[in-house]
Design an enzyme around this catalytic site. Structure first.
Site, short mmCIF file in Angstrom:
data_model
loop_
_atom_site.label_atom_id
_atom_site.label_comp_id
_atom_site.label_asym_id
_atom_site.label_seq_id
_atom_site.Cartn_x
_atom_site.Cartn_y
_atom_site.Cartn_z
CE LYS A 71 27.18 -3.68 -6.74
NZ LYS A 71 27.39 -2.72 -7.83
CG HIS A 105 3.26 3.55 8.78
ND1 HIS A 105 3.34 4.40 7.69
CD2 HIS A 105 2.91 2.33 8.28
CE1 HIS A 105 3.04 3.72 6.60
NE2 HIS A 105 2.77 2.47 6.92
NE ARG A 159 -2.97 -2.76 2.63
CZ ARG A 159 -2.32 -3.92 2.51
NH1 ARG A 159 -1.00 -3.97 2.44
NH2 ARG A 159 -3.00 -5.05 2.46
CB THR A 160 3.40 2.52 2.37
OG1 THR A 160 2.63 2.01 3.45
CG2 THR A 160 3.99 3.88 2.74
NE ARG A 163 6.94 0.38 5.15
CZ ARG A 163 5.73 -0.15 4.97
NH1 ARG A 163 5.60 -1.42 4.61
NH2 ARG A 163 4.65 0.58 5.16
N1 CP Z 1 -0.35 -0.35 5.98
C1 CP Z 1 0.83 -0.50 5.35
O1 CP Z 1 1.84 0.12 5.69
O2 CP Z 1 0.77 -1.41 4.34
P1 CP Z 1 2.00 -1.85 3.44
O3 CP Z 1 2.96 -2.61 4.33
O4 CP Z 1 1.40 -2.72 2.36
O5 CP Z 1 2.66 -0.62 2.89
#
Ligand code: CP
Length: 309
Positions: free
Chosen positions: A85, A135, A57-58, A107
């Site tokens: 590397k 998040h 999603r993100t 992320r």
């Molecule tokens: N909710 C969320 O962060 O989903 P993803 O891990 O699919 O990005």
């Protein structure tokens, strides 16, 4: 206007900034729902997604948000990049900066990695989830969904159930929702509740029923199956029976309560399939709102950059 070049977490955002993001996201949703999801607001700008952990999603919603606003976007697949590397995060960031990238979405499994990156690059860094820390864009889309359903956030009761201890979603929601005047009630096995979280404004309920009693929104959090061997709870079926949300326990929430989940969801564990697919579930609306929120953030951070960077 936002006060920082980066979005690292909601702990550092004011209520005014959060409302500005939500108001802009509501405008962006109109564009998203139109026949022509296209604007040149960010024409000539570039966004890179740099994900050291998996995401559906993100990552895709940031990439779509950039495309819909006319920016170029590139994904760096960490598995096939020079990270393998031994390149450091700072060296990777400085490399992207040298290419005049405007936005980096990161992320990372380590809490604080987005902040470290932000301190070393001119680009605006957006936190797509860092360890067990924050998040922020997930919490913003959750708040957008709640606000759409009720027209407000102040005074609502939000029940959050699941693996709170390991959840960056729970932390960002706690910061954001309490800043906007919501009450946050949490429930989980004691092994999944972080120490001293009450000092951050959460109410830890003594039972699932108490957490849900009179709730306006019920948010399930993913049980991290990869931690199942850690002895945090006896078995998935017992977790579902004693800690999960099903139609039976949902009766304790208000009759118009909505159900949220950040995804990915373990069907039949934190939420029953009937709840996931039921009429109160706004899980797919959350996904749509995720694109609108990320479009709004790119617009607002671009305005900050034009004024300050
Ligand atoms: N909710 C969320 O962060 O989903 P993803 O891990 O699919 O990005």
């Amino acid at each position: 206007m936002l006060r920082h070049k980066d979005l690292l977490g909601l702990k550092d955002c004011t209520a005014e900034e959060i409302y500005e993001i939500l108001d802009n996201a509501a405008q962006m949703k109109k564009l998203l729902n139109s026949d022509c999801k296209s604007s040149d607001m960010l024409r000539g700008k570039a966004l890179v997604t740099l994900f050291y952990e998996n995401s559906t999603r993100t990552r895709s919603s940031f990439e779509l948000a950039a495309k819909y606003l006319g920016a170029s976007e590139v994904n760096i697949s960490v598995a096939t990049s020079s990270v393998q590397k031994g390149e450091t995060l700072i060296d990777t960031g400085e490399t992207l900066d040298a290419m005049n990238v405007d936005f980096v979405v990161i992320r990372h499994p380590m809490a604080g990695a987005p902040k470290l990156l932000a301190e070393h690059v001119r680009a605006s860094v957006l936190n797509g989830g860092d360890g067990m820390h924050e998040h922020p864009t997930q919490a913003l889309l959750d708040m957008m969904t709640i606000r759409e359903a009720f027209g407000k956030i102040e005074g609502l009761k939000i029940a959050i159930l699941g693996d709170i201890k390991h959840s960056r979603v729970a932390m960002s929601n706690l910061f954001g929702l309490t800043k906007l005047g919501a009450k946050v009630s949490m429930f989980a096995p004691k092994t999944m509740i972080p120490r001293a979280i009450e000092k951050l404004g959460a109410h830890i309920a003594a039972s699932r029923e108490e957490a849900l009693e009179g709730a306006d929104a019920v948010m399930g959090l993913r049980i991290q199956l990869e931690r199942q061997n850690g002895g945090l709870f006896p078995s998935l079926s017992e977790y579902a029976k004693y800690y999960g949300v099903n139609d039976g326990v949902l009766k304790y929430a208000k009759s118009n309560a909505i159900v949220l989940h950040p995804g990915p969801v373990n069907r039949g564990v934190e939420l029953s399939p009937q709840v996931i697919d039921g009429e109160r579930s706004l899980i797919l609306e959350q996904v749509k709102n995720g694109v609108a929120v990320r479009m709004a953030l790119l617009k607002l951070l671009n305005e900050y950059r034009e004024a300050h960077v």
